[in-house]
Design an enzyme around this catalytic site. Structure first.
Site, PDB file in Angstrom:
ATOM      1  N   GLU A 159     -75.649 -32.988  53.394  1.00  0.00           N
ATOM      2  CA  GLU A 159     -76.190 -31.726  52.893  1.00  0.00           C
ATOM      3  C   GLU A 159     -75.781 -31.546  51.447  1.00  0.00           C
ATOM      4  OE1 GLU A 159     -75.734 -30.083  57.425  1.00  0.00           O
ATOM      5  OE2 GLU A 159     -74.481 -29.198  55.854  1.00  0.00           O
ATOM      6  N   GLU A 214     -77.085 -31.554  61.574  1.00  0.00           N
ATOM      7  CA  GLU A 214     -76.090 -32.628  61.689  1.00  0.00           C
ATOM      8  C   GLU A 214     -76.400 -33.609  62.805  1.00  0.00           C
ATOM      9  OE1 GLU A 214     -75.310 -29.657  60.899  1.00  0.00           O
ATOM     10  OE2 GLU A 214     -73.875 -29.720  59.246  1.00  0.00           O
ATOM     11  N   PHE A 232     -68.001 -30.273  56.376  1.00  0.00           N
ATOM     12  CA  PHE A 232     -66.677 -29.796  56.794  1.00  0.00           C
ATOM     13  C   PHE A 232     -66.386 -30.395  58.160  1.00  0.00           C
ATOM     14  CE2 PHE A 232     -65.411 -26.429  53.812  1.00  0.00           C
ATOM     15  CZ  PHE A 232     -66.592 -26.209  53.127  1.00  0.00           C
ATOM     16  N   ASP A 269     -64.974 -29.207  60.407  1.00  0.00           N
ATOM     17  CA  ASP A 269     -65.159 -28.136  61.386  1.00  0.00           C
ATOM     18  C   ASP A 269     -66.559 -28.166  61.998  1.00  0.00           C
ATOM     19  OD1 ASP A 269     -62.741 -26.037  60.115  1.00  0.00           O
ATOM     20  OD2 ASP A 269     -63.734 -27.455  58.790  1.00  0.00           O
ATOM     21  N   PHE A 270     -67.501 -28.828  61.328  1.00  0.00           N
ATOM     22  CA  PHE A 270     -68.872 -28.878  61.830  1.00  0.00           C
ATOM     23  C   PHE A 270     -69.066 -29.979  62.856  1.00  0.00           C
ATOM     24  CE2 PHE A 270     -69.216 -25.848  58.812  1.00  0.00           C
ATOM     25  CZ  PHE A 270     -69.853 -26.105  57.599  1.00  0.00           C
ATOM     26  N   HIS A 307     -63.735 -23.320  58.537  1.00  0.00           N
ATOM     27  CA  HIS A 307     -63.913 -24.242  57.413  1.00  0.00           C
ATOM     28  C   HIS A 307     -62.581 -24.810  56.934  1.00  0.00           C
ATOM     29  CE1 HIS A 307     -67.808 -22.241  57.300  1.00  0.00           C
ATOM     30  NE2 HIS A 307     -68.245 -23.109  56.418  1.00  0.00           N
TER      31      HIS A 307
END
Lengths: 337, 371, 322
Positions: free
Chosen positions: A30, A70, A93, A95-96, A139
């Protein structure tokens, strides 16, 4: 030849040099360029923190902006890797990972094994981790332990610009899936980095400081926190040895054991949450393999078992600091009443 | 009065050294010091070594304390004759400390000072210190680089221009080594001289660099003013092939360390940093192939391919061979029975890296030879 | 439909091989000798065949848990497949994958997949690789009505569209996602209706009619190969057996399968069409039937006789190097 560049620049340089060398290396993610389809400039961002800036200009459509999907594009990177490309996909991140974890842990990680040794999946997933930016709970996590847990993945956590460039080049050339974890707070640190391309093998920890009194095993940003603690402790005559893991999978257990056999004492420092972390992993391994060498129980210094808070004072409290490391060392040394 | 009081200062080992840690005093107040004696062990980021004194006298004052970190040029101790009073020594120390300025941070470092020259399509890095006179060219050995001359370069440059280069495949020079043989590399070094318009030079070569220098001197006697060979290849066929093969193939610290320890008479000099630096070098793209190519051409099957022992007598310029008697890589016997034109300096208790471990003495010998 | 006699024979052989393979597994599984789960493709043969007839070694497919048909269609070795399902060392994946992870990358078969919706993103990747490496290849994702709802599938349709990938997304809608009807779970009447949301053609085709599938597939393959553009094709189809072997299928109507077999069977329809059009003789097809019966028999015998993988294989091939 001393040439100081930042961790961020070292990563960008590794990508550029490998893309130059091997045309099957592509980059996707991204906003890795930013500006796709928009009326303004191309390469508007070069990554949310600018790590991939300039690559689009050099390599054009080998640098691909993705929709915010994603599972599709990480899955596409994995599929493309089995079909002849060497994708370096960015999971912005760590976290994703929740929205694409299947593609990583059930697909990429398992192809080699499930398909009887015939698949090759040379994909690299670069991702940002770590707290300190007031980016709050979703994040700021350190989720490398979860990737480390999965057989079939390799997990890399460089702490310096020199390590970042060499390990990323190694990751791109490696034929197994690699999760390359970049601590966002390290992007601006500088270090001496050769201009030429070079590699650093996985599974080789770096002893960044030698000492006979106690071993501090750590990784990523915490290596610098350990250094700060060690400098302070040295003034009191306590000499710490710092072992920077560099990669958690494979992990250099030999160097850890060698260090503990020399010092007899261990503090493990890990920014991740404490349950099922690298701290617990290293501690258990040392207990099993080098129990006899230990003069005192191991102490782990980690973040607490909480999500990352937003308020700056709370986040600062969350991240392990040099004072906590010093306290842990003093405890293990038997000097804390 | 102050002529007879001499300061012992923190040396500068290599351009990037800014400070050193006093590891241990090796001599005590009242000890008689001769030139070449080691008085103190010092540790730096890059290397641990001993401070050698190049003068004689009595060690009258220990100024630096063990564990202290001091900048380059800082006062470590004071040498004087026995008849100098303590009061004079106090005054000397006070004056020195008052005037001492540690080197500024923006002083030129290694990176700024080295240069690159194109030699037959290859970029060759080199470092030039000093000026004037007939220049010296320092040629390192297999797996090394211009930093091997850490303890020699500045000292030799006091009186003339001194060049140290990175051979192809080494340091920061191009990784293309061509055929990789001693003869091939000698051509490149000769072309290096031409590229810098160096008509004549004193050649100083270590190990493989010695064989290269010797070959160059034999092929181009008009370009060579003198030849110093240190633990040199080229004077016999024997060499520790296991060391060469081991050095080339080692990929990890554990594998590399035992081989590198063989180079030194004191294995404690092989610090973690030294091994890390060597590994970092070997991991640069192209280096592995370069080292393999050179090793295959230089010492196939663990025997030196090019032996020039019977030709060294042809040289008409001054020639000196300096050897560590305990050299584990190229046997000291290669320095025996050489023709009369070769001055031989055998150093007891020294190993292959004699230019580092007995730097003061080696520097003195070279200065003496080239005048 | 202008298929040559050879192509017609090839198509029939492909469908019949799949049918025999699956029917035999149905029988053998009931003996308890086959470990784990199998998900049988019997009844759906025309879909795999209609598409795979258009493919060559440049092309790649990814399948789902109901993957035997696609594997056979893409040329995977039948003996090795059977051995894999039996968990033997001679299996296509050395016994380490099983029915749900059958794969042969050398044949462009990127794997059956145990994760519903696992295939479409991988196929985007294969399409991307084909495009970047200029192989001229296409990539097909076979999945079901259940997976058509999965986020991964939606994302893949979007990505293939914005990136102009040479991909074909095939929804084999057999009316049931496990035990839940597609009428309940799929929000539109036809899964293909979603295609326009992703700016690509959506085609609905009768999966019992090989020739209809072949034609729709041909256009999609051409579009992918020549225009580097994706297509969504919904194949309306029926499975004869349960979601998995052992599924009592109590969610289906009484005699539902019996009626489909009697009236819509794709092999019967193919035979009727080609013989009445005098393109092939019954005897041509019978000969294939006999040949395949023997091939499958041998495959089962060999699989049963083959050794299990040596225990040391437990630890191998996790990584290429570690």
């Amino acid at each position: 030849m001393a040439r100081n560049i930042t961790y961020q620049q070292a990563i960008g340089e590794a990508l550029a040099q490998e893309m130059e060398r091997d045309e099957t290396v592509i980059v996707m993610g991204e906003d890795v360029a930013g500006g796709a389809g928009a009326p303004g400039e191309d390469d508007a961002w070069g990554g949310v923190l600018g790590v991939t800036k300039g690559l689009y200009g050099k390599f054009g459509d080998r640098v691909m902006d993705t929709p915010i999907t994603e599972s599709a594009f990480i899955g596409a990177a994995v599929g493309a890797a089995t079909a002849g490309l060497r994708p370096v996909a960015e999971l912005m991140f760590i976290d994703f990972m929740g929205v694409c974890f299947d593609q990583i842990f059930n697909q990429a990680a398992k192809f080699r094994y499930m398909f009887g040794g015939k698949a090759e999946t040379p994909v690299v997933i670069r991702t940002m981790y770590g707290a300190g930016f007031r980016a709050a709970a979703q994040h700021s996590q350190c989720l490398y332990p979860i990737f480390t847990h999965i057989p079939g993945l390799k997990v890399v956590t460089p702490s310096t610009p020199y390590d970042a460039k060499g390990l990323l080049i190694q990751a791109i050339r490696d034929n197994d899936p690699v999760i390359f974890c970049e601590h966002k707070a390290l992007y601006t640190i500088e270090g001496d980095v050769p201009e030429e391309a070079y590699t650093i093998p996985f599974g080789e920890a770096n002893v960044t400081r030698e000492g006979d009194d106690i071993s501090i095993v750590t990784l990523g940003r915490m290596v610098h926190v350990a250094e700060e603690a060690a400098t302070a402790l040295a003034k009191d005559g306590i000499n710490c040895e710092i072992v920077d893991l560099r990669t958690t999978s494979p992990m250099d257990t030999d160097t850890i054991i060698e260090s503990v056999e020399n010092t007899g004492r261990l503090v493990v420092l890990d920014e991740a949450n404490p349950r099922c972390s690298i701290a617990t992993d290293v501690s258990a391994m040392v207990c099993q393999e080098a129990f006899g060498a230990l003069k005192a129980p191991i102490r782990m210094v980690t973040a607490p078992h909480v999500p990352v808070p937003f308020a700056d004072n709370l986040e600062d409290s969350y991240i392990p600091d040099a004072a906590q490391v010093q306290q842990a060392v003093l405890t293990v040394m038997g000097k804390n009443g | 009065m102050s002529d007879s009081i001499r300061a012992i200062c923190m040396p500068k080992w290599g351009l990037s050294m800014k400070e050193g840690t006093v590891a241990a005093w090796l001599m005590d107040v009242g000890d008689e010091i001769s030139s070449g004696d080691e008085v103190m062990d010092v540790e730096t980021e890059k290397i641990s070594s001993a401070v050698e004194v190049s003068e004689s006298g009595i060690l009258r004052r220990l100024v630096a304390e063990e564990g202290q970190i001091l900048s380059v040029g800082a006062l470590l101790g004071v040498l004087a004759n026995a008849d100098v009073s303590d009061a004079d020594i106090d005054a000397f120390v006070t004056e020195f400390q008052a005037n001492y300025v540690p080197p500024a941070d923006d002083e030129e470092d290694e990176g700024a000072a080295t240069e690159t020259v194109e030699v037959g399509g290859r970029a060759i890095r080199y470092l030039l210190r000093g000026e004037g006179g007939v220049p010296v060219i320092l040629v390192h050995g297999f797996g090394g680089d211009l930093n091997n001359w850490l303890f020699n370069h500045e000292a030799l440059a006091a009186k003339r221009a001194v060049y140290a280069l990175d051979l192809p495949g080494h340091g920061v020079s191009a990784k293309d080594v061509g055929g990789g043989s001693v003869a091939d590399l000698a051509v490149i070094v000769h072309d290096f001289m031409a590229a810098l318009s160096i008509e004549t030079a004193h050649m100083v070569g270590h190990s493989l660099g010695g064989a290269i220098s010797l070959k160059l001197a034999l092929d181009h006697p008009d370009n060579v003013a003198s030849l110093t060979l240190i633990g040199s290849a080229g004077l016999g066929s024997e060499i520790d092939g296991d060391y060469l093969a081991g050095f080339v193939s080692a990929e990890r610290r554990k594998d590399l360390k035992p081989h590198v320890e063989k180079l030194f008479s004191d294995p404690a000099l092989v610090t973690r940093q030294l091994i890390n630096d060597l590994l970092a070098f070997k991991r640069i793209d192209g280096v592995q192939a370069s080292l393999e190519a050179i090793n295959a051409a230089f010492a196939p099957g663990g025997n030196q391919a090019l032996v020039l022992r019977d030709k060294i007598g042809d040289l008409t310029v001054p020639v000196m061979a300096i050897w560590g008697a305990g050299d584990q890589i190229v046997p000291a016997s290669h320095a025996e029975g050489l023709p009369d034109n070769v001055r031989v300096e055998m150093m007891a208790g020294q190993g292959h890296m004699v230019q580092m471990e007995a730097a003061s003495e080696v520097n003195r010998l070279i200065d003496e030879l080239i005048g | 439909m202008q298929l040559s006699k050879d192509e017609l024979l090839r198509a029939y052989r492909m469908m019949k091989t799949i049918r025999e393979f699956e029917e035999r597994l149905h029988v053998e599984f009931a003996t308890g000798e086959i470990p784990g789960f199998v998900h049988l493709y019997a009844g759906e043969e025309a879909s795999a065949t209609g598409f795979c007839m258009h493919l060559d070694e440049r092309d790649k497919i990814a399948s789902n848990h109901r993957g035997h048909g696609h594997s056979i269609g893409k040329g995977c070795d039948v003996d090795a497949m059977m051995a894999e399902i039996y968990g033997k060392a001679t299996g296509l994946c050395s016994g380490k994958g099983g029915s749900m992870h059958i794969a042969d990358l050398s044949k462009g078969m990127m794997g059956a997949n145990g994760i519903v919706g696992g295939g479409p993103p991988l196929v985007c990747g294969a399409g991307l690789a084909a495009k970047k490496l200029k192989t001229g290849g296409v990539a097909i994702a076979f999945f079901g009505d259940g997976a058509s709802n999965q986020g991964t599938t939606m994302e893949s349709l979007n990505l293939a569209s914005v990136w102009n990938l040479p991909c074909i997304f095939v929804v084999e809608n057999n009316g049931y996602a496990e035990a839940t009807s597609s009428k309940y779970s799929v929000s539109c009447d036809d899964a293909a209706d979603r295609a326009s949301a992703f700016n690509m053609p959506g085609v609905v085709v009768d999966g019992h009619d090989f020739f209809a599938v072949y034609e729709a597939a041909g256009e999609a393959v051409r579009r992918a190969r020549e225009d580097s553009a994706p297509t969504l094709i919904e194949v309306k189809i029926n499975r004869y057996y349960g979601h998995f072997e052992g599924d009592a299928q109590t969610y289906r109507g009484k005699d539902e399968v019996k009626n489909i077999r009697a009236t819509k069977d794709c092999l019967d329809k193919f035979r009727a069409k080609v013989t009445s059009a005098k393109l092939l003789e019954n005897s041509d097809l019978d000969a294939i039937d006999a040949d395949i019966a023997e091939i499958i028999d041998n495959a089962v015998d060999r699989a049963k006789a083959a050794p299990k993988p040596p225990v040391a294989e437990l630890l191998t091939d996790v990584y290429i190097s570690y």
